[in-house]
Design a protein around this motif. Structure first.
Motif, PDB file in Angstrom:
ATOM      1  N   UNK A  26       0.983  -1.275  -0.052  1.00 18.70           N
ATOM      2  CA  UNK A  26      -0.045   0.068  -0.069  1.00 18.70           C
ATOM      3  C   UNK A  26       1.043   1.022  -0.082  1.00 18.70           C
ATOM      4  N   UNK A  27       0.378   2.440  -0.648  1.00 14.52           N
ATOM      5  CA  UNK A  27       1.281   3.446  -0.708  1.00 14.52           C
ATOM      6  C   UNK A  27       1.299   4.292   0.739  1.00 14.52           C
ATOM      7  N   UNK A  28       0.294   3.758   1.606  1.00 15.25           N
ATOM      8  CA  UNK A  28       0.046   4.536   2.577  1.00 15.25           C
ATOM      9  C   UNK A  28       0.683   3.715   4.106  1.00 15.25           C
ATOM     10  N   UNK A  29       1.420   2.607   3.761  1.00 13.10           N
ATOM     11  CA  UNK A  29       2.084   2.081   4.938  1.00 13.10           C
ATOM     12  C   UNK A  29       2.883   1.106   4.275  1.00 13.10           C
ATOM     13  N   UNK A  30       4.136   0.661   5.206  1.00 14.63           N
ATOM     14  CA  UNK A  30       4.798  -0.484   4.964  1.00 14.63           C
ATOM     15  C   UNK A  30       4.962  -1.240   6.120  1.00 14.63           C
ATOM     16  N   UNK A  31       5.055  -2.479   6.067  1.00 12.53           N
ATOM     17  CA  UNK A  31       5.157  -3.004   7.516  1.00 12.53           C
ATOM     18  C   UNK A  31       5.701  -4.474   7.060  1.00 12.53           C
ATOM     19  N   UNK A  32       6.357  -5.107   8.143  1.00 14.14           N
ATOM     20  CA  UNK A  32       7.058  -6.206   8.102  1.00 14.14           C
ATOM     21  C   UNK A  32       7.497  -6.468   9.328  1.00 14.14           C
ATOM     22  N   UNK A  40       7.445  -9.143  16.503  1.00 17.50           N
ATOM     23  CA  UNK A  40       7.556  -8.136  16.455  1.00 17.50           C
ATOM     24  C   UNK A  40       7.687  -7.398  15.120  1.00 17.50           C
ATOM     25  N   UNK A  41       6.766  -6.582  14.671  1.00 12.26           N
ATOM     26  CA  UNK A  41       6.765  -5.762  13.264  1.00 12.26           C
ATOM     27  C   UNK A  41       7.227  -4.409  13.474  1.00 12.26           C
ATOM     28  N   UNK A  42       7.772  -3.658  12.394  1.00 12.27           N
ATOM     29  CA  UNK A  42       7.888  -2.426  12.307  1.00 12.27           C
ATOM     30  C   UNK A  42       7.314  -1.845  11.212  1.00 12.27           C
ATOM     31  N   UNK A  43       6.409  -0.725  11.368  1.00 11.87           N
ATOM     32  CA  UNK A  43       5.684  -0.168  10.368  1.00 11.87           C
ATOM     33  C   UNK A  43       5.948   1.448  10.188  1.00 11.87           C
ATOM     34  N   UNK A  44       6.014   1.828   8.959  1.00 14.49           N
ATOM     35  CA  UNK A  44       6.046   2.982   8.733  1.00 14.49           C
ATOM     36  C   UNK A  44       4.715   3.676   7.838  1.00 14.49           C
ATOM     37  N   UNK A  45       4.243   4.629   8.457  1.00 18.60           N
ATOM     38  CA  UNK A  45       2.531   4.884   8.161  1.00 18.60           C
ATOM     39  C   UNK A  45       2.737   6.505   7.864  1.00 18.60           C
ATOM     40  N   UNK A  46       2.160   6.526   6.868  1.00 13.00           N
ATOM     41  CA  UNK A  46       1.908   8.154   6.137  1.00 13.00           C
ATOM     42  C   UNK A  46       0.617   8.888   6.984  1.00 13.00           C
ATOM     43  N   UNK A  47       1.192  10.093   7.297  1.00 15.90           N
ATOM     44  CA  UNK A  47       0.234  11.029   7.949  1.00 15.90           C
ATOM     45  C   UNK A  47      -1.091  11.206   7.323  1.00 15.90           C
ATOM     46  N   UNK A  48      -2.319  11.168   7.815  1.00 12.62           N
ATOM     47  CA  UNK A  48      -3.720  11.230   6.994  1.00 12.62           C
ATOM     48  C   UNK A  48      -3.513  12.600   6.427  1.00 12.62           C
ATOM     49  N   UNK A  49      -4.472  12.487   5.114  1.00 13.21           N
ATOM     50  CA  UNK A  49      -4.253  13.697   4.232  1.00 13.21           C
ATOM     51  C   UNK A  49      -5.375  14.675   4.920  1.00 13.21           C
ATOM     52  N   UNK A  50      -5.098  16.079   4.726  1.00 17.61           N
ATOM     53  CA  UNK A  50      -5.984  17.188   4.919  1.00 17.61           C
ATOM     54  C   UNK A  50      -6.017  17.079   6.276  1.00 17.61           C
ATOM     55  N   UNK A  51      -5.003  17.114   7.207  1.00 12.63           N
ATOM     56  CA  UNK A  51      -4.654  17.084   8.576  1.00 12.63           C
ATOM     57  C   UNK A  51      -3.254  17.602   8.785  1.00 12.63           C
ATOM     58  N   UNK A 113      -4.371   0.602   9.840  1.00 13.44           N
ATOM     59  CA  UNK A 113      -5.423   1.209   8.986  1.00 13.44           C
ATOM     60  C   UNK A 113      -6.082   1.978  10.350  1.00 13.44           C
ATOM     61  N   UNK A 114      -6.333   1.366  11.497  1.00 14.78           N
ATOM     62  CA  UNK A 114      -6.980   1.967  12.427  1.00 14.78           C
ATOM     63  C   UNK A 114      -6.210   2.992  13.025  1.00 14.78           C
ATOM     64  N   UNK A 161      12.129   4.015   3.732  1.00 16.55           N
ATOM     65  CA  UNK A 161      11.057   2.751   4.302  1.00 16.55           C
ATOM     66  C   UNK A 161       9.826   2.980   3.327  1.00 16.55           C
ATOM     67  N   UNK A 162       9.480   4.149   3.401  1.00 18.60           N
ATOM     68  CA  UNK A 162       8.141   4.342   2.694  1.00 18.60           C
ATOM     69  C   UNK A 162       8.203   5.488   1.758  1.00 18.60           C
ATOM     70  N   UNK A 163       8.613   5.407   0.493  1.00 19.21           N
ATOM     71  CA  UNK A 163       8.932   6.307  -0.392  1.00 19.21           C
ATOM     72  C   UNK A 163       7.440   7.140  -0.933  1.00 19.21           C
ATOM     73  N   UNK A 164       7.869   8.323  -1.297  1.00 20.28           N
ATOM     74  CA  UNK A 164       6.326   9.031  -1.896  1.00 20.28           C
ATOM     75  C   UNK A 164       6.026   8.386  -3.168  1.00 20.28           C
ATOM     76  N   UNK A 165       4.648   8.184  -3.438  1.00 22.94           N
ATOM     77  CA  UNK A 165       4.377   7.574  -4.675  1.00 22.94           C
ATOM     78  C   UNK A 165       4.824   8.542  -5.875  1.00 22.94           C
TER      79      UNK A 165
END
Length: 245
Positions: A26-32, A40-51, A113-114, A161-165
């Motif tokens: 997903x372009x919104x997150x990367x996890x493994x 134990x997982x590490x995840x990089x998450x994109x900040x919500x749009x319009x915030x 996602x939550x 870890x999570x490049x921009x689209x």
């Protein structure tokens, strides 16, 4: 074959989810999961749009219990963000703080996602333990800094870890430094000027008459000369007519 215990079931479920996330990124997150500890997982998450978190990239840990998926995960934010405390388990409805609300059909993707959905919500009314309330300006500043934040374990920046689209610019806007002189738009933003010779009408107006047009004008006698010639023809005809009769 001996029946699988819960731990073996957890390993199978975790590996299944890891494959699904790898095959359907997903372009919104990367996890493994970590190589040395799949619980134990590490995840990089994109900040919500319009915030105020838009453009930010946030790294956090997902800790899965041995009884997963029958018990919920724990989430711990690592990147400073102004919304959640760092290195503190976050109290959200789908985490270990609320086991009674967890559904085994949910998974790591559900938690990711939550968590993204909880970012824009206001303070402790939405989150209990682990919630902080920073000013919007500070959250925006941290969002800009988060892109180059490096996880000590992953040893890579969030942006790596999570490049921009492709074709998008997710970085928070940075006010340009004013410069002296007239304001000109960037060269790449200037639309190419239309070709002045693309239209026949423009050719006639800008380039002037063509050679054929000029030659035609030169070959065509003026109006006064045409009139004089006609007059002479009529006069000569009149003289000849009188002599004949």
């Amino acid at each position: 074959m001996a029946p699988l215990n819960k731990n073996n079931s957890a390993v199978k479920r975790i590996m299944q989810e890891a494959r699904e996330l790898a095959n359907d990124p997903s372009p919104e997150y990367s996890a493994a999961p970590l190589e040395d500890d799949i619980f134990e997982w590490h995840c990089t998450l994109r900040g919500p749009a319009e915030s105020e978190f838009e453009g930010g990239l946030y790294h956090f840990r997902i800790l899965l219990p041995a009884e997963y998926p029958f018990r919920p995960p724990s989430l711990m934010m690592l990147t400073p963000n102004g919304r959640f405390e760092t290195d503190t388990k976050i109290c959200i409805s789908f985490t270990s703080y609320h086991e009674e609300l967890w559904q085994p059909a949910w998974g790591v993707r559900t938690a990711i996602i939550g968590l993204q959905g909880f970012f824009p919500l206001k303070g402790k009314a939405a989150v209990g333990i682990g919630s902080i309330e920073y000013p919007i300006s500070e959250r925006k500043r941290l969002a800009a800094l988060s892109r180059t934040w490096t996880c000590p374990h992953c040893r890579e920046t969030n942006l790596a870890l999570l490049p921009d689209p492709a074709g998008t610019e997710q970085a928070p806007a940075v006010e340009a430094t004013p410069v002296s002189g007239p304001s000109n738009p960037p060269a790449e933003a200037v639309a190419p000027a239309p070709n002045p010779i693309a239209s026949p009408a423009v050719i006639d107006r800008v380039a002037g008459p063509t050679r054929a047009q000029t030659a035609s004008k030169r070959q065509r006698p003026p109006i006064l000369l045409d009139t004089a010639i006609c007059f002479l023809v009529v006069l000569v005809c009149g003289i000849v007519f009188r002599r004949m009769f």
